[in-house]
Design a protein around this motif. Structure first.
Motif, short mmCIF file in Angstrom:
data_model
loop_
_atom_site.label_atom_id
_atom_site.label_comp_id
_atom_site.label_asym_id
_atom_site.label_seq_id
_atom_site.Cartn_x
_atom_site.Cartn_y
_atom_site.Cartn_z
N PRO A 130 15.89 -28.14 19.02
CA PRO A 130 15.49 -27.44 20.24
C PRO A 130 16.08 -28.05 21.50
CG PRO A 130 13.66 -28.71 19.31
CD PRO A 130 14.74 -28.70 18.29
N GLN A 231 9.42 -21.63 14.44
CA GLN A 231 9.72 -22.95 15.00
C GLN A 231 10.66 -22.90 16.20
OE1 GLN A 231 11.27 -24.96 11.55
NE2 GLN A 231 9.28 -25.13 10.57
N ARG A 233 11.47 -22.56 19.83
CA ARG A 233 10.65 -22.73 21.03
C ARG A 233 11.27 -22.12 22.28
NH1 ARG A 233 6.00 -23.01 18.90
NH2 ARG A 233 5.93 -24.47 17.15
N CYS A 234 12.55 -21.86 22.27
CA CYS A 234 13.20 -21.31 23.46
C CYS A 234 12.98 -19.79 23.54
CB CYS A 234 14.70 -21.62 23.43
SG CYS A 234 15.58 -20.82 22.07
N PRO A 259 7.69 -17.59 19.13
CA PRO A 259 6.76 -17.98 20.20
C PRO A 259 7.06 -17.36 21.55
CG PRO A 259 7.29 -19.87 18.83
CD PRO A 259 8.20 -18.77 18.39
#
Length: 295
Positions: A130, A231, A233-234, A259
């Motif tokens: 990430p 997984q 996150r960006c 997310p």
């Protein structure tokens, strides 16, 4: 123009990266370039799909080069990159190659844009590192398992190709009209495959080894990839062609699992979204890129 930069992938595989951008324009008085991308511009790495090559991203990359350092990668077994007969074509190998390219090119934190297999590589890398990725665009790639039947169909499809093709016109016609997988004439599809053919003594053949393509594919078709999506996150944008391989319900579920997922759809486009409808593709991704800014 496109400038080739050689990078080294995992296991020492030589990879060809291509930096796209039009020559800087100068005014008649000969002052400094008016449209050169300044040093320190944010980076974009573009990853083609199975059987593709970096040049398939040329239109997108040149458009992006106005405000980004846009680089497209010929992945292992593709384009001008190495095709080691006994090389690894696992998911880890593709992801590690992209990671190595980012670090050697100095692109991070980067926006990753991937089509099909390249999109899977992109979201797996975003999940793994990430710190290297600030934005992600997924173009027409499914997260669900495709299964053994899909792999058998691809094997039979490769065997159906009437190789060698006598001319590039024959390539365009077969893939654009005569291929049994074509539901209606699609000139863009014919052009797409013409770009991955090279002339040999007996005619035109693909620049890749179909057996290596099947080996690459078998490392993802039996598994689902929802866990890696969760997984990421960006910020991430899922783009599908209205007539592509990624269905609307699955695309919207991918957005839900991500997310920070967003959704876009391109009408009158098939699986080759960015190639079928380049202007509509750019219109679909530009608002997302604007939200990322340039920092």
């Amino acid at each position: 123009m496109a400038r080739r930069i050689d990078v080294t992938g995992t296991g020492g595989v030589r990879l060809a990266a291509w930096e796209f951008g039009d020559p800087p324009k100068t005014d008649p008085a000969g002052s400094d370039p008016a449209r050169d991308v300044p040093d320190g511009s944010p980076g974009v790495l573009l990853l083609h799909g199975l059987m593709g090559r970096a040049s398939h991203w040329a239109s997108t990359a040149r458009w992006l080069s106005g405000r980004y350092r846009a680089v497209a990668l010929d992945q292992r077994g593709h384009g001008r990159s190495d095709k080691p007969p006994q090389g690894s074509f696992t998911r880890d190998a593709y992801v590690d190659d992209a990671e190595a390219a980012l670090e050697q090119l100095g692109l991070a934190p980067v926006v990753l844009i991937g089509h099909a297999m390249g999109a899977l590589t992109a979201w797996q890398l975003a999940a793994k590192r990430p710190d290297l990725v600030r934005g992600l665009i997924i173009c027409d790639m499914r997260a669900s398992a495709l299964g053994a039947a899909s792999q058998r169909e691809w094997d039979q499809w490769f065997k159906s190709w009437p190789l060698p093709f006598a001319t590039l016109a024959d390539v365009r016609k077969w893939f654009g009209e005569d291929d049994p997988w074509v539901e209606r004439p699609n000139p863009a599809r014919g052009e797409f495959y013409a770009e991955v053919m090279a002339e040999s003594p007996d005619g035109w053949r693909p620049v890749f080894d179909p057996a290596q393509m099947l080996r690459s594919r078998e490392t993802w078709v039996y598994d689902a990839h929802w866990e890696e999506l969760a997984q990421v996150r960006c910020p991430a944008l899922v783009v599908r062609g209205l007539d592509g391989e990624l269905g609307r319900a699955e695309a919207q579920e991918m957005v839900r699992v991500l997310p920070r997922g967003q959704y876009a759809e391109v009408a009158d486009a098939g699986h080759l979204v960015h190639y079928d409808q380049p202007e509509a593709w750019r219109a679909a991704i530009e608002p997302f890129l604007d939200t990322l800014g340039t920092g």
